[in-house]
Design an enzyme around this catalytic site. Sequence first.
Site, mmCIF file in Angstrom:
data_model
loop_
_atom_site.group_PDB
_atom_site.id
_atom_site.type_symbol
_atom_site.label_atom_id
_atom_site.label_comp_id
_atom_site.label_asym_id
_atom_site.label_seq_id
_atom_site.Cartn_x
_atom_site.Cartn_y
_atom_site.Cartn_z
ATOM 1 N N LYS A 1 3.448 15.971 15.963
ATOM 2 C CA LYS A 1 3.549 14.780 15.259
ATOM 3 C C LYS A 1 1.907 14.414 14.450
ATOM 4 O O LYS A 1 1.066 14.811 15.348
ATOM 5 C CB LYS A 1 3.562 13.811 16.346
ATOM 6 C CG LYS A 1 3.966 12.313 15.887
ATOM 7 C CD LYS A 1 4.313 11.299 17.422
ATOM 8 C CE LYS A 1 4.396 10.029 16.874
ATOM 9 N NZ LYS A 1 4.958 9.269 18.324
ATOM 10 N N SER B 1 9.052 6.475 17.523
ATOM 11 C CA SER B 1 8.115 6.911 16.362
ATOM 12 C C SER B 1 8.028 8.216 15.936
ATOM 13 O O SER B 1 7.408 8.604 14.844
ATOM 14 C CB SER B 1 6.594 6.271 16.471
ATOM 15 O OG SER B 1 6.188 6.743 17.548
ATOM 16 N N SER C 1 9.345 6.748 22.339
ATOM 17 C CA SER C 1 9.343 7.352 20.752
ATOM 18 C C SER C 1 9.559 8.817 20.722
ATOM 19 O O SER C 1 9.413 9.253 19.784
ATOM 20 C CB SER C 1 7.819 7.026 20.355
ATOM 21 O OG SER C 1 7.818 5.533 19.740
#
Lengths: 463, 97
Positions: free
Chosen positions: A75, A150, A174
Amino acid sequence: MRLNQLTVIEARAGLKAKKFSVVELATACLVQIKAVDKKLHAFLTLNDRILDQAKKLDQSGDDGRPLWGIPFAIKDNFLTEGLRTTASAKVLDNFVPQYSATVYKKLIEAGALCLGKTNMDAWAHGSSTETSDYGSTLNPWNTKYLPGGSSGGSAAAVAADMCLFGIGSETAGSVRQPAAWCGVTGFKPTYGRVSRYGVVAMASSTDSPGPLTKTVADAALITKIIAGHDVYDATTSPRPVEINPNSLQGENLKGKIIALPKEYLIGEASGLILEAVKVFESAGAQVKPVTLMDPQFTIAVYTIIQRCEVSSNLARYDGIRFGHDRSSFSYEAKNRSLLGAFSLSTGYFDQYYKKAQQVRTMIIDEFDRLFKQFDFYLAPISPGPALPLGASKTSAMFGELQDVLVEPSSIAGLTGLSVPCGIISGLPIGLQITGAQFDEQKILQVGHWYQQQTKWHLEKPKL
Amino acid sequence: MKVNVLHLAKLVNMPLKPGESEKLQAGFDSTLKAVDELKKLPTAKTKSTFQVTKLQNVWREDIPQPERGFTQKQALSQAKKTYQGYFLVPRVIDDEA
């Protein structure tokens, strides 16, 4: 089966047996990225040195490191020295970090190869990946739908076999929610089990890095590597890491007492969760309905704590030492910063921030009581499957509403898994297996056992 | 509860684009209404939690950690404006005494 479709454990066995080279494995991932990422938009930045790095590993030979030669995606809020890191925010569009996050460093030291940085909600502010300043990632199961967030880029990259595993981070769901929406395995370790050093901060009192993988066994392997005390993150626990990926087998559910929170059985996912409950019951576990605090209250607690901490964390970006100035912030960051600053201001602190932290104590106490009687609890990750593109724009609290069933566990710093447990209208559903703080090994063993009984984790999107 | 969005934006130094203040105002009103639900829970005798794993007083020796120090070149490598080996910052002090 193509090499990019392998699990980490399968690929390690193949590399060890010299069935294929690291270059071949990395190339298979790059070919898949080239074939499908134009459509899915999971990656923001690719590591253009990966084939050279793979060649070097092939030349020096397998040295037995646990992730030797394994390509992964990470990420874009994890700092990666020399590789652009934006957290999907234009403020950091030109930022090339001078140092690496502890998680990234540990993975590289374990022999893994970074394919690139994955898309996310800007600053991780959201549960859709739709608030990314670089445009949304799309769900590999149906590109008219959101991947969740996310960590949506990492989840989509794993689901579409663009990498062998992904790394995400969660503040409240997330990792687990995009894992559920994309049909992969997601694991949230206890708060403080994995270092936050070098992770672009969102809400510092709940941020927890974790893996997104094809199986629970892979999640155990990765978590074992990234977990542990870090002198650079004072909130990491000094407790020894009790995760053993080699002893996941042999879990016996007989006599286990499992809680099923009644308040969490909302939405169309609950039917599939009750099907999953039957799998546990048929193995001799006792599943008992329990009553927990209405998750509506945890939405309120999370909203306040998260916005207050965001407001403090985003105050540091001034464009002087790195990145662009504050005129580059997009809407959601302004929304959260302003409301956080308001909740912390003189005259409102007691009413909002203090009140939320008190209710947080009530939630923690409630879980303490629960885990005295029960081994873990089962619930849906999300009330339903992935939502269509554009859905995040319908509410100022979209993320909070989607993560309502995982927020309590994040607020209390618990550990939890998301494992695929069925499909509704062509979109996957995730089962939540959540346990007490530092019960990682137990939860991973149970999740591994579930994946031995079912085949949902083997289902793949048709790309 | 009425939040003064423009005042807050100034305090947190977040420049707003046209139309954003109205949208923020509406969002704040609905969000604060939702979080006001917490008033229903009695917390007068409940302590606040700031650290969920109950760690406290985590200290380290006050010694340099050279392995994570930057050279001056590294520290300046991401800055837009530098001057003779230093960060150049916007002027914040007026000329007038």
